[in-house]
Every structure is written in structure tokens, then in C-alpha cells.
Motif scaffolding. Structure first.
Motif, short mmCIF file in Angstrom:
data_model
loop_
_atom_site.label_atom_id
_atom_site.label_comp_id
_atom_site.label_asym_id
_atom_site.label_seq_id
_atom_site.Cartn_x
_atom_site.Cartn_y
_atom_site.Cartn_z
N ASP A 1 -14.10 -9.26 -25.76
CA ASP A 1 -15.47 -9.05 -25.31
C ASP A 1 -15.52 -8.08 -24.13
O ASP A 1 -16.27 -7.10 -24.14
N ALA A 2 -14.67 -8.35 -23.16
CA ALA A 2 -14.66 -7.52 -21.96
C ALA A 2 -14.18 -6.11 -22.30
O ALA A 2 -14.65 -5.13 -21.73
N GLN A 3 -13.24 -6.02 -23.22
CA GLN A 3 -12.73 -4.70 -23.57
C GLN A 3 -13.82 -3.84 -24.21
O GLN A 3 -13.91 -2.64 -23.95
N HIS A 4 -14.64 -4.50 -25.03
CA HIS A 4 -15.73 -3.73 -25.63
C HIS A 4 -16.74 -3.31 -24.58
O HIS A 4 -17.27 -2.19 -24.62
N ALA A 5 -17.01 -4.20 -23.64
CA ALA A 5 -17.92 -3.85 -22.56
C ALA A 5 -17.36 -2.67 -21.78
O ALA A 5 -18.09 -1.75 -21.39
N LEU A 6 -16.07 -2.69 -21.59
CA LEU A 6 -15.41 -1.62 -20.86
C LEU A 6 -15.59 -0.29 -21.60
O LEU A 6 -15.88 0.74 -20.99
N ARG A 7 -15.46 -0.34 -22.90
CA ARG A 7 -15.59 0.88 -23.69
C ARG A 7 -16.96 1.51 -23.51
O ARG A 7 -17.10 2.69 -23.29
N ARG A 8 -18.00 0.67 -23.57
CA ARG A 8 -19.35 1.22 -23.45
C ARG A 8 -19.59 1.84 -22.07
O ARG A 8 -20.09 2.93 -21.95
N THR A 9 -19.20 1.06 -21.05
CA THR A 9 -19.47 1.57 -19.71
C THR A 9 -18.64 2.81 -19.38
O THR A 9 -19.07 3.67 -18.63
N MET A 10 -17.49 2.88 -19.98
CA MET A 10 -16.63 4.04 -19.76
C MET A 10 -17.34 5.33 -20.14
O MET A 10 -17.26 6.34 -19.46
N GLU A 11 -18.04 5.27 -21.26
CA GLU A 11 -18.74 6.46 -21.73
C GLU A 11 -19.94 6.79 -20.86
O GLU A 11 -20.19 7.93 -20.52
N LYS A 12 -20.63 5.72 -20.50
CA LYS A 12 -21.91 5.90 -19.85
C LYS A 12 -21.77 6.55 -18.47
O LYS A 12 -22.57 7.39 -18.10
N TYR A 13 -20.80 6.15 -17.73
CA TYR A 13 -20.71 6.60 -16.34
C TYR A 13 -19.63 7.64 -16.12
O TYR A 13 -19.09 7.76 -15.03
N VAL A 14 -19.31 8.37 -17.16
CA VAL A 14 -18.19 9.30 -17.05
C VAL A 14 -18.47 10.39 -16.00
O VAL A 14 -17.56 10.98 -15.44
N ALA A 15 -19.74 10.63 -15.70
CA ALA A 15 -20.07 11.68 -14.75
C ALA A 15 -19.67 11.32 -13.33
O ALA A 15 -19.30 12.19 -12.53
N THR A 16 -19.73 10.04 -12.99
CA THR A 16 -19.49 9.67 -11.60
C THR A 16 -18.19 8.93 -11.36
O THR A 16 -17.79 8.76 -10.21
N CYS A 17 -17.57 8.44 -12.38
CA CYS A 17 -16.31 7.75 -12.07
C CYS A 17 -15.29 7.89 -13.19
O CYS A 17 -15.62 8.15 -14.34
N ARG A 18 -14.06 7.72 -12.80
CA ARG A 18 -12.95 7.72 -13.76
C ARG A 18 -12.23 6.39 -13.66
O ARG A 18 -12.17 5.78 -12.58
N LEU A 19 -11.69 5.99 -14.78
CA LEU A 19 -10.94 4.74 -14.78
C LEU A 19 -9.46 5.02 -14.88
O LEU A 19 -9.03 5.92 -15.60
#
Lengths: 359, 449
Positions: free
Chosen positions: A143-161
Motif C-alpha cells: 500500500d505504502a509503495q503504491h502511495a510512494l509511486r504516485r507522490t513521486m510523480e506528482k512532486y518531481v519538480a520540487t523534490c527528489r527521492l
């Protein structure tokens, strides 16, 4: 009183002792404008975290090393409060979301939102993104991994993981494909020996080659453990001798004893004692997969080839189930019970053979 | 039921000693001249707490006054309060009113002294945080009340509903001088005696119930066994059975009762569906039933059969399958004697953990899982270990404190190493702790420490 492990940890990419080509590549990566999400993977003690810290320094300079500890609070939809301790600098934040157990998804979404919603205003204009370092991502729920995937795309402009995982097999493919995977292989024995010698030089110690080799092989190519062992040897006895004993730590000794107990007697009563010992190990924070691994290694040494294959079959079955399930002790116990049953039969057969031979 | 209500202490079927205890409490109150004493009467349901109280109060010439809470009555009473519609008085206020008023003003019809009995607790006091209110009322009563006050409590298993623990902690008991008398479930012999008496009485007064047929001894035994010390339940069942009086039933029970003698300590057989309340098994009891599964041979088919239906055992623990399985897991090893059996059972346990972890369709799956485990425990153990093996609590309990301590240690130390970066739990426990201990044990003289 810094431990040697911490004291001699390289701080810059150029000072890394092994995987030099990789270090150069990383350095180039940092110089580029286009910095991807990264995923460091490799066995424990291979130097993943060290490399992550070096990358951060490369990106933001020495100020990335000014760290502070913070406790962040999260509230789950069911109104449960969770506390997570994080380590952060002005440019990055480091946390282990699996500390939150089954609520890790909340932590992931909340933290990334919090961090990513604010832009960095840097006078130097060095980097226009912040970095979030997530450790033990492979322990996250699906569940958390999928959440991570979505947020990764969304905020790519301001942060990197930057993710840090032991094995990519438990990371969902969607995350794998969004990151640049960087494999940090365990150092070879020679590399470990080299590093141990370096440390001894700096500490003004003389390290005999035999002992160095001994430590390297005992460390199972885990550099952190190797350095800790070296320091333990030093504390135990200096000047070093060639055939000096490398001290075993208590849980290893305890686990080996447990394996011997299994080999000595195969009965439900003994299994109960063994279970108590396993509980004790687990409660002291020794991860079940390590317990499993050591048990299989020690136990299978005592068996013939045909028996070994059976043991490995069950070991793989229960290890898999242990990863799937939630109560590790059930599966450890099931493996021990199966081993006992197989081993007992094997012993009886062996004695019968012996008797036949005598006749 | 009402017809049979006990009228004298001889009719009471509780142990004579307990009657004596209650009497003593009354007498002591009279001797000391203190009339506003408080008593706690605790016992399982159907152990005739209220009846005993009623009978004995009569003996001492008290009028019994019971607290009954009826929402509707109160609404009518309070209608007058009303331009703003209904106005409810708080339950606690009503309760206080009851205590104080009743004890102050005597009934106009009789000059007897009164005794207050509180059986149904006002719900509001059961809520968390309202205990203080209750105590203040009690203290007030103690200072101005004039009549003896008795609280009747039923034993419960659940902690949140445990009135005794929550509302009457030792401190309050000491402060207010509250006495406590514990009532036990009614013993089999006493119950037998009582039921016999009842049968006799019913025969005498045929006009009360013309359809009465005296049940056979075996049925009575069965009823007693199933009522588990609950006299109310037993009498009700008796009434039911005596009216049916069907031959079928008695036949069925006959074949059962043969075993009942043997299985005195172990629970009642639960095939006789006609009578008895649904069996409630304690968790320990249920685990015992799975681990010491009784098997019998079917005389017709010569097949081995389980005495207890695993389904019915599973039914008792539907609400807490996790706990049940864990307790079973903690205790099963003691009852096995062969490692091969253990092997089979661990296979099931391991699978059950996977099911238990699955959260989709959990309600159905967990029930099936429970069934699987119980059946596994019953079937796998082909050579049960001999001798008495008591079930002890959860095996991992004693390690919890260790776990917590380790975790605390980790949280406090995790940033001390690793240049301020947090290290993971795994790394900390696998590598650091062990070596730190080593360093310490080898002495402080070292330069690096």
C-alpha cells in the motif's frame, strides 16, 4: 568516543575506497542539472548510506552535514497518532517510514507533501529541489509503495527521492522503473583487508595479515561488521597476534548454541526450548531473516546431500511464508520442526546402516 | 419461576456459610447502631444473589427497595419541565435522588426499616471518567443516608465492564467501610437437591401446572451440568423439559449421561440441543479442548470420531481468532509427544499465519482459519503426551519487556553513532549492540572508549 566505523567513514565521493568508477559516475550525475530519483541497493554493510551521504554533500556542500533530529507527528485516518524521528538538514530529510508499521502509507504521503509543497529558496541557486532519503523501503507495505509511486510523480519538480533498500525483489516494479538503480556490491575480501590496514595505519597499529584475512572472512563481506570486529580485537588484545580469536558477538553465539541444541535432541520438549530462545533473539531485535539464514547454514552442514535438499526445500518454503506473514515465529518454528523430523529419520537410518555393516 | 421463589433461608440453595456471612453483616449493623452500611455482593449470574438478599432482609424485617431505571417513566415525570420540550435529568442525578430520598422518607404504608438494593447500575457510571461522580454520591450517602445499601454485581470477564474493579477500588472500599461478600456458582449437589425439591413441589401443587411431568434423573443431571452453576437457568430448563417430557429427549440424554460421569471435570457434552444455554467456553477451556481432543469410536462404522465438534469450539471464538490461535500456539508443544506430529501441525500454523495476515475478506477467512487450526490441533496429534499439562499463558509474554527495553535503548542511542545519521533498527541490533557490549566487557582502559 567515536567508533572507528563512524570515525573513518568517507565523507566525499572522491574519498571512497572501492567502487571508484561508480563514485566518478555519481559525481558526474550530481554535476548535471537533471538529477533523477535514486535507489541504492545492496547487502547490509556494503556502504549504501555512506554513498548517500556523499551524494548529499556533493549536491549541497558541507552544510548538508549539519544535522538535527526532529520528531514528526502524523495522524492516521483512524485518528491514531504516530511519532517518527527524522534526521534533517536544510536540504534534505532522512527517515525510515517502516517505523510506523502498518501506517507507513500515511507517513509517506504526508511527509512528501509537507516537504515538497515548499520550494527551496537558495541564494546561490545551487539546486532547485530538496532530497528525501527513505531507508528500508523494501520493508514498506505494498500500500505504502503504491502511495510512494504516485507522490513521486506528482512532486518531481520540487523534490527528489533517494531510496535505500537491501533487496529490490520486494520493491514494486513501478518504483523500480522510476528510479535510477545503483547497486552497491559488498566489498571483496581484499578490499576489506585494504580498508582494515588503512585504519590501522591511521591508528598507529600493526595488523598482521593473517588476522586481517580472518576478520574479512568472518565478516561475511560486511564492512561495518569487519571494522567493528577489528576494533573489538583491538580492545580485547593488543598487540595483535596472528591467530588471535575474533570475538563473536553474543547473539551469534546464542544462535549457534540454539542450532546445536536442535542437533542434539529432536522432540517437542526441545522444540519448546528452542522456541523460547528464538523468541529471545527476536525480542532483542535480531531480524528473523538473519536467524533463519544462520540456522539453515549451521544445520545443513551436519547432513548428507539428500537430506540437505529436503531441508533447503522446506527452508525456502517457510522463508517465503515468513516474508508473507506477520508472525515470524510460526514459520521459524515450522522450519525447526521439519528439520527435527527429517534429521531424526536420517539419524535412525544412519544407525540402522551402521548395524547392518557390523553384521 | 416466581412460584418457586424462595421464602425462607431454608429454601435458599446457597451454601449455609454464605447465608451466615450475610446474616452476620446484618447483625453487625444492628449491634453497632450504624444503619447506613454498604455491602458489595459479587457472584456469577444465577448464583441467587438477589434472592438471598431478599429472603434475609425479610428475616431481619427490612423492606426491600430496588433501584430500577426506566427511561420512559422518567420522561413522563419530567414533562412538566417543559417549555423547551423534553428535559432529561441526568441519570446520575436520578440515582442520587433515589438514594437520598428513599432513605430519608419512609414509606407511608409500612413502618418497617428499609434496605436499598442496587442491581442495575446506571449506565453513566460505567463510562470512563465518571467514577468520581459515583464516589461523591457514595460519600454523600455515607454521611446522610440512614438505611443499609447493597450493591449486587455480576462477575464479568471483560475488563471494561468490570464494575467491581472500576467503581469499587480498594481505596474507596477502605474509606467508606464497604464490606464484600463473594458468592460462588451453585454447586452440583446443592443444585440437585434444589431441583428435586422443586419437582416434589410441582407435584404437590398440580393446579399450578397441570401438564407437569416429572423428568427422569438423567435429564436433571444433564440440566445441572449444562447450567454451569446458574440456578435460574437450571429452573427454566427444568420447566421446559418437564413440559415436553418427550421420550426422544430422554433417550438421547441417556446415552450422553454415561459419559457425563467420566467427564466431570471436563465440560458438558453439548449434543442435547433441546436444553441448555449456548455453551460459553473460556479461552483456556477452548484451547484445552482442541489440544486434548477426545476421540471416540463410532460403534456402527468403526471410524474414529471427535467427541467435540470443532465447529462448535470455533464458534465460541469467532470474535477473537487471533488471541485463540496465539494461545494455542503457545501451549500446543506440551501436549505433543512425537516430533512428526508437531511437524504436521506447524505446517498448518504457518499457513494459518498467512491467512491471518490477509486483510481482504478477513471476516470470512479468519473464521475458516480458526476452524483450520482447531481441526489441525485435534487431528495432527496422533500420540498425545500423557499426564496433566496445564495451559499456561502466552509464550511470548515474558519477552515483551525485553523487547520494549531494547526498543527504548535503540531510540535513545540511535543517533549517537553514524555521524548523527540515524541507523536502522536492524543495523543497530545486529552489529552495534553486540560489539558495544564487547567493548564494555573488555574494560574501560582502552584508548578508543
Amino acid at each position: 568516543m567515536a567508533l572507528w566505523v563512524d570515525k573513518y567513514r568517507p565523507k566525499e565521493l572522491s574519498k571512497l575506497d572501492y567502487h571508484k568508477q561508480q563514485a566518478i559516475d555519481l559525481k558526474r550525475l550530481c554535476e548535471q542539472q537533471d538529477f533523477p530519483h535514486l535507489m541504492f541497493f545492496g547487502c547490509s554493510g556494503a556502504g549504501k548510506k555512506t554513498r548517500i551521504q556523499c551524494v548529499l554533500r556533493e549536491l549541497y556542500g558541507p552544510s548538508a552535514e549539519r544535522l538535527r533530529n526532529e520528531t514528526m507527528n502524523f495522524t492516521t485516518p483512524s485518528n491514531r497518532k504516530i511519532e517518527i524521528t527524522t534526521v534533517s538538514s536544510n536540504y534534505h530529510i532522512e527517515l525510515n517510514p517502516s517505523d510506523a508499521g502498518i501506517y507507513d502509507r500515511v507517513v509517506i504521503t504526508d511527509i512528501i507533501k509537507q516537504i515538497a509543497q515548499t520550494n527551496i529558496i537558495d541564494t546561490n541557486g545551487q539546486r532547485d529541489f530538496k532530497v528525501i532519503v527513505l531507508t528500508e523501503v523494501d520493508d514498506l507495505t505494498k500500500d505504502a509503495q503504491h502511495a510512494l509511486r504516485r507522490t513521486m510523480e506528482k512532486y518531481v519538480a520540487t523534490c527528489r527521492l533517494i531510496l535505500c533498500v537491501n533487496s529490490t525483489s520486494r520493491v514494486i516494479p513501478a518504483i523500480k522503473s522510476r528510479c535510477l538503480g545503483i547497486r552497491v556490491a559488498s566489498p571483496t575480501h581484499e578490499e576489506i583487508i585494504g580498508i582494515l590496514n588503512q585504519i590501522c595505519q591511521k591508528e598507529n597499529l600493526k595488523l598482521p595479515a593473517e588476522l586481517a584475512r580472518n576478520i574479512a572472512s568472518k565478516s561475511e563481506r560486511n564492512l561495518r561488521r569487519a571494522i567493528l570486529m577489528l576494533e573489538a580485537c583491538k580492545v580485547q588484545k593488543y598487540p595483535f597476534t596472528n591467530n588471535q580469536d575474533v570475538p563473536e558477538i553474543d547473539w551469534q553465539r546464542f544462535l549457534n548454541e540454539t542450532a546445536n541444541q536442535i542437533l542434539m535432541e529432536q522432540s517437542p520438549a526441545r522444540l519448546e526450548k528452542v522456541r523460547d530462545r528464538l523468541y529471545e533473539l527476536l525480542s532483542q531485535g535480531i531480524p528473523p531473516d538473519i536467524i533463519f539464514k544462520v540456522l539453515v547454514q549451521v544445520l545443513s552442514k551436519k547432513c548428507e546431500v539428500e537430506v540437505k535438499s529436503q531441508i533447503y526445500e522446506f527452508a525456502s518454503l517457510y522463508e517465503f511464508r515468513m516474508q508473507m506473514g506477520s508472525k515470524q515465529i510460526y514459520h521459524l518454528e515450522a522450519f525447526v520442526a521439519h528439520f527435527m523430523s527429517i534429521y531424526k529419520k536420517y539419524l535412525i537410518q544412519a544407525t540402522e546402516m551402521m548395524m547392518d555393516m557390523d553384521e | 419461576m416466581q412460584f418457586l421463589e424462595p421464602k425462607t433461608t431454608e429454601d435458599l440453595i446457597i451454601h449455609p456459610k454464605k447465608i451466615e456471612d450475610i446474616r452476620k453483616w446484618f447483625m453487625l449493623g444492628q449491634q453497632l447502631g450504624k444503619s447506613n452500611r454498604i455491602l458489595l455482593l459479587i457472584g456469577a449470574s444465577g448464583s441467587s444473589k438477589l434472592s438471598a438478599m431478599k429472603v434475609i432482609s425479610k428475616e431481619f424485617d427490612f423492606n426491600v427497595c430496588e433501584w430500577i431505571f426506566k427511561a420512559e417513566v422518567d420522561r413522563e415525570l419530567l414533562m412538566e419541565d417543559g417549555d423547551r420540550g423534553y428535559h432529561y435529568k441526568k441519570q446520575s442525578e436520578l440515582f442520587q435522588e433515589f438514594l437520598i430520598k428513599v432513605s430519608r422518607y419512609n414509606s407511608i404504608f409500612s413502618q418497617k426499616e428499609r434496605i436499598l438494593i442496587v442491581k442495575d447500575f446506571p449506565n453513566t457510571f460505567l463510562r470512563k471518567g465518571n467514577e468520581e461522580e459515583f464516589w461523591t454520591i457514595l460519600k454523600k450517602y455515607k454521611s446522610i443516608g440512614t438505611n443499609p445499601l447493597v450493591f449486587i454485581l455480576t462477575d464479568t470477564n471483560s475488563k471494561s465492564l468490570n464494575i467491581e474493579m472500576n467503581l469499587f477500588p480498594d481505596k474507596i472500599r477502605g474509606q467508606l467501610g464497604i464490606d464484600t461478600i463473594n458468592m460462588n456458582p451453585i454447586s452440583t449437589t446443592l443444585m440437585k437437591k434444589a431441583l428435586k425439591q422443586i419437582c416434589a413441589k410441582m407435584k404437590e401443587h398440580e393446579h399450578v401446572d397441570s401438564k407437569f411431568i416429572e423428568p427422569t434423573q438423567s435429564i436433571i443431571d444433564d440440566i445441572i451440568a449444562q447450567s454451569q452453576g446458574d440456578i435460574r437457568n437450571a429452573i427454566m430448563n427444568l420447566q421446559l423439559v418437564s413440559q415436553q417430557g418427550s421420550i426422544d429427549l430422554s433417550m438421547q440424554t441417556k446415552s450422553r449421561t454415561k459419559k457425563a460421569g467420566k467427564a466431570k471435570k471436563t465440560p458438558t457434552d453439548k449434543i442435547n440441543k433441546g436444553v441448555g444455554r449456548d455453551e460459553v467456553l473460556g479461552i483456556f477451556h477452548g484451547v484445552g479442548r482442541a489440544l486434548h481432543a477426545k476421540k471416540e469410536e463410532d460403534p456402527d462404522t468403526k471410524k474414529i470420531k471427535l467427541t467435540h465438534n470443532p465447529d462448535s469450539v470455533a464458534d465460541c471464538f469467532l470474535s477473537q481468532p487471533g488471541n485463540y490461535i496465539e494461545l494455542l500456539h503457545s501451549n500446543y508443544l506440551k501436549t505433543f509427544s512425537s516430533i512428526d506430529d508437531v511437524k504436521d501441525f506447524t505446517k498448518i500454523m504457518s499457513a494459518s499465519d498467512i491467512f491471518q495476515t490477509e486483510y481482504r475478506n478477513a471476516d470470512k477467512l479468519h473464521v475458516l482459519n480458526l476452524n483450520l487450526v482447531i481441526r489441525g490441533a485435534m487431528v495432527c496429534n496422533t500420540e498425545p503426551a500423557k499426564g496433566f499439562r496445564p495451559i499456561t499463558g502466552y509464550a511470548n509474554k515474558k519477552f515483551r519487556s525485553v523487547e520494549e527495553k531494547c526498543l527504548q535503548e535503540y531510540l535513545s542511542q540511535s543517533t549517537e553513532f553514524n555521524d548523527g545519521h540515524r541507523m536502522s533498527l536492524k543495523d543497530y541490533f545486529v552489529d552495534y549492540t553486540g560489539y558495544l557490549k564487547l567493548f564494555k566487557s573488555f574494560g574501560a582502559g582502552s584508548s578508543s572508549l
